[in-house]
Design an enzyme around this catalytic site. Structure first.
Site, PDB file in Angstrom:
ATOM      1  N   GLY A 188      16.122 -54.543  42.366  1.00 33.72           N
ATOM      2  CA  GLY A 188      15.541 -53.381  43.022  1.00 33.72           C
ATOM      3  C   GLY A 188      16.619 -52.515  43.649  1.00 33.72           C
ATOM      4  N   ASP A 311       6.383 -47.768  56.832  1.00 35.45           N
ATOM      5  CA  ASP A 311       6.707 -47.443  55.438  1.00 35.45           C
ATOM      6  C   ASP A 311       5.951 -48.373  54.490  1.00 35.45           C
ATOM      7  OD1 ASP A 311       7.909 -45.981  53.430  1.00 35.45           O
ATOM      8  OD2 ASP A 311       9.739 -47.183  53.401  1.00 35.45           O
TER       9      ASP A 311
END
Length: 478
Positions: A188, A311
Site C-alpha cells: 500500500g 479519516d
C-alpha cells in the site's frame, strides 16, 4: 434467539449443557440473578446476555471461563466488576448500560467501590497507636523519596510501564524483515506513507508503515498516531506491535509503525479491486460494518478521552483471516476535550467524499464527523459505488442515488450483492428487501448534512445487529 422474546427467569436446564460453546440469549426479557447452574458451562467461548433484566452482582464464576467475548450490557447488574479471566481485557467484554457497577479495569471509567464498614468490629485505636502509624508512614515516604532522588542523580529515571508491552525493533531488523523494503513487499502507498509486508523472527507476519518524512505534516502524524495507539485497545482496531524512530543507512531520519499483518487486505480492495477472486456476500458486508461501528462506539463513548478518527474510509479498514474488520490509520486522529492537536485552516481534514460538509466550512473535528464518514462508507459497501464514482456529479451524489431508490421502492436495483442467495421464497425475498432498505436508511441517517440529525453510533451498532439477526433467521428458515 434473535427475533423471539422470552420472559421470566433463565431456563435452569441450560446449566446441563456443559459442552456448549456459544450462547446468545440477548434481547429477551429474562430477569433475576444468573443461576449458579451456569457455572458448569465451562466450555463457553462466547456468551451474550445483553438487553435483558438480569440483576445482582456479576457472578465470580465467569472469571474462570475461557471466554473470548462476553456481553452483559443493558441489564441491571450492580456491585464490583471482576478483574480476572475475560475481565482482564476491556475489548473482550461489555458492561454498558448497567448503571450501578463499580470498580473493574481503570479503562472502564467506573467509580471506585465503597467498602462496607463492619460496625460490629469497629474499634477505636489508642492515640499512641495512631501516632506510631503516622510516624512509620512518614519514615517510609522519606525513604522512598531518598531512593528516587538517588536514582535521578545517577541518571536512572524509572521507565513508564505504558510502553513495556510494545516490542522493540531496530531499523536493521525492519530492513531485513521487508527484504530491504522491496517493491515485491509493497502492499500500500499513500501521500504520507508506504506500507510493506514483512516477517520478523519466529515467522511473525507484520505490516510496516514507513512515513514519508519529506511530506509536510508527516512527522506530526507519526507523533499523533503513536499517542493514540498508546491509549486504545479493541478487537476491531488494528493491533499495533511497536514503532521505530531511528536513522537509515544514509543518515536520514526514519520513522515507522509496525502492525499485525491483515492477510485479507483492505475493504477498499474487496469493493473496488480485482485482487480478490470472490466478492463479499451480504452477511459479510453487514458483519464488517458492525465491526467498524463497534470500533467507533469504543473510540467515541468508552475511552477515557473521546477519540475522533477523522479519516474513516474503506482503505483504512483491514480484514483478518476470519474477515473480522479492524480500523487503522490514526494519523489524523484527535482527542476531544483536550488541547492536543487543535485544528486550524491548514490542517487536512479527512478525504474527499468521506469528510462531512461542515469540515469544509472550517468546523472542528467531532465524533459526528466520523459518523458521517461511516454513513457514506455503509452506502458504498451496500451499493458498490464510491462517493467519487464517475456517475456522480453536482446534481447526483451517492446519498441522492440511494434516496431515489428508496422512494421508488427499487432498493434491489442499487444493491451490489447477490441477495438472491437468501430469497428462496417470495416471503423471504420481501424480508430481505426490508433488511436492505433498513440498512440503507441507516447509511442516510448517519450521513445527514446536519451533525445534530445524525444517528448516534451506539444506536447504529444496535440496529445493525438486529438486521443481521433477521438475515440469519431468513437464511436458517429457507
Amino acid at each position: 434467539m434473535g427475533g423471539c422474546n422470552f420472559t421470566g427467569n433463565i431456563p435452569s436446564g441450560l446449566g446441563g449443557c456443559a459442552s456448549l460453546s456459544y450462547l446468545y440469549i440477548n434481547d429477551n426479557l429474562f430477569q433475576g440473578m444468573l443461576p449458579p447452574s451456569l457455572s458448569s458451562m465451562r466450555g463457553l467461548i462466547e456468551l451474550d446476555l445483553s438487553h435483558n433484566n438480569f440483576s445482582g452482582q456479576i457472578p465470580p464464576f465467569l472469571e474462570g471461563f475461557s471466554l473470548r467475548a462476553l456481553n452483559l450490557s443493558f441489564n441491571t447488574f450492580e456491585g464490583e466488576v471482576p478483574v480476572k479471566g475475560v475481565f482482564t481485557n476491556a475489548s473482550e467484554f461489555s458492561i454498558a448500560g448497567n448503571g450501578k457497577l463499580c470498580g473493574g479495569l481503570v479503562e472502564l471509567g467506573l467509580p471506585k467501590c465503597k467498602k462496607k464498614e463492619n460496625k460490629k468490629h469497629k474499634r477505636r485505636f489508642p492515640v499512641f497507636v495512631i501516632v506510631l502509624l503516622i510516624a512509620s508512614t512518614l519514615l517510609v515516604v522519606l525513604f522512598v523519596v531518598y531512593v528516587l532522588f538517588k536514582k535521578k542523580r545517577k541518571g536512572q529515571p524509572s521507565q513508564s510501564s505504558t510502553n513495556e508491552r510494545f516490542l522493540k525493533v531496530s531499523y536493521d531488523q525492519l530492513l531485513k524483515a521487508t527484504d530491504d523494503f522491496s517493491e515485491a513487499n509493497l502492499i500500500g502507498k499513500g501521500g504520507s506513507s508506504s506500507v510493506y509486508k514483512g516477517v520478523l523472527e519466529h515467522d511473525r507476519f507484520i505490516a510496516v508503515k514507513v512515513l514519508h518524512l519529506q511530506i509536510r505534516g508527516a512527522h506530526k502524524n507519526f507523533v499523533r498516531e503513536c499517542e493514540v495507539w498508546r491509549t486504545i485497545r479493541h478487537r476491531n482496531l488494528l493491533k499495533i506491535i511497536t514503532s521505530c524512530s531511528s536513522v537509515d543507512f544514509q543518515g536520514n531520519d526514519f520513522k515507522a509503525l509496525v502492525y499485525e499483518f491483515m492477510p485479507n487486505g483492505s475493504l477498499h480492495d474487496w469493493l473496488h479491486s480485482s485482487v480478490h477472486a470472490s466478492t463479499l456476500n451480504l452477511l459479510q458486508k453487514i458483519n464488517i460494518m458492525i465491526d467498524v461501528a463497534s470500533a467507533l462506539d469504543y473510540l467515541h463513548n468508552l475511552c477515557v478521552t473521546t477519540i475522533v478518527h477523522c479519516d474513516l474510509k474503506p482503505s483504512n479498514i483491514l480484514l483478518d483471516d476470519n474477515m473480522v474488520a479492524h480500523v487503522g490509520d490514526f494519523g489524523l486522529a484527535r482527542f476531544i476535550g483536550t488541547n492536543s492537536y487543535i485544528n486550524n485552516s491548514s490542517v487536512v481534514k479527512g478525504t474527499i467524499g468521506y469528510a462531512p460538509p461542515e469540515y469544509g466550512l472550517g468546523s472542528e473535528m467531532t465524533s459526528s464527523g466520523d459518523v458521517y464518514s461511516f454513513g457514506i462508507m455503509l452506502l458504498e459497501v451496500m451499493t458498490g459505488k464510491s462517493p467519487t464514482n464517475d456517475i456522480f456529479n453536482e446534481d447526483l451524489g451517492l446519498r441522492k442515488f440511494v434516496s431515489m431508490a428508496l422512494v421508488d421502492h427499487a432498493v434491489t436495483d442499487v444493491i451490489d450483492s447477490d441477495a438472491s442467495t437468501l430469497q428462496s421464497t417470495e416471503a423471504n425475498g420481501k424480508k430481505v428487501e426490508e433488511c436492505l432498505a433498513s440498512t440503507l436508511k441507516i447509511g442516510l441517517a448517519c450521513s445527514a448534512d446536519s451533525p445534530a440529525q445524525r444517528m448516534k453510533i451506539e444506536n447504529v451498532v444496535r440496529e445493525l445487529h438486529h438486521i443481521m439477526d433477521d438475515l440469519q433467521n431468513i437464511q436458517v428458515r429457507k
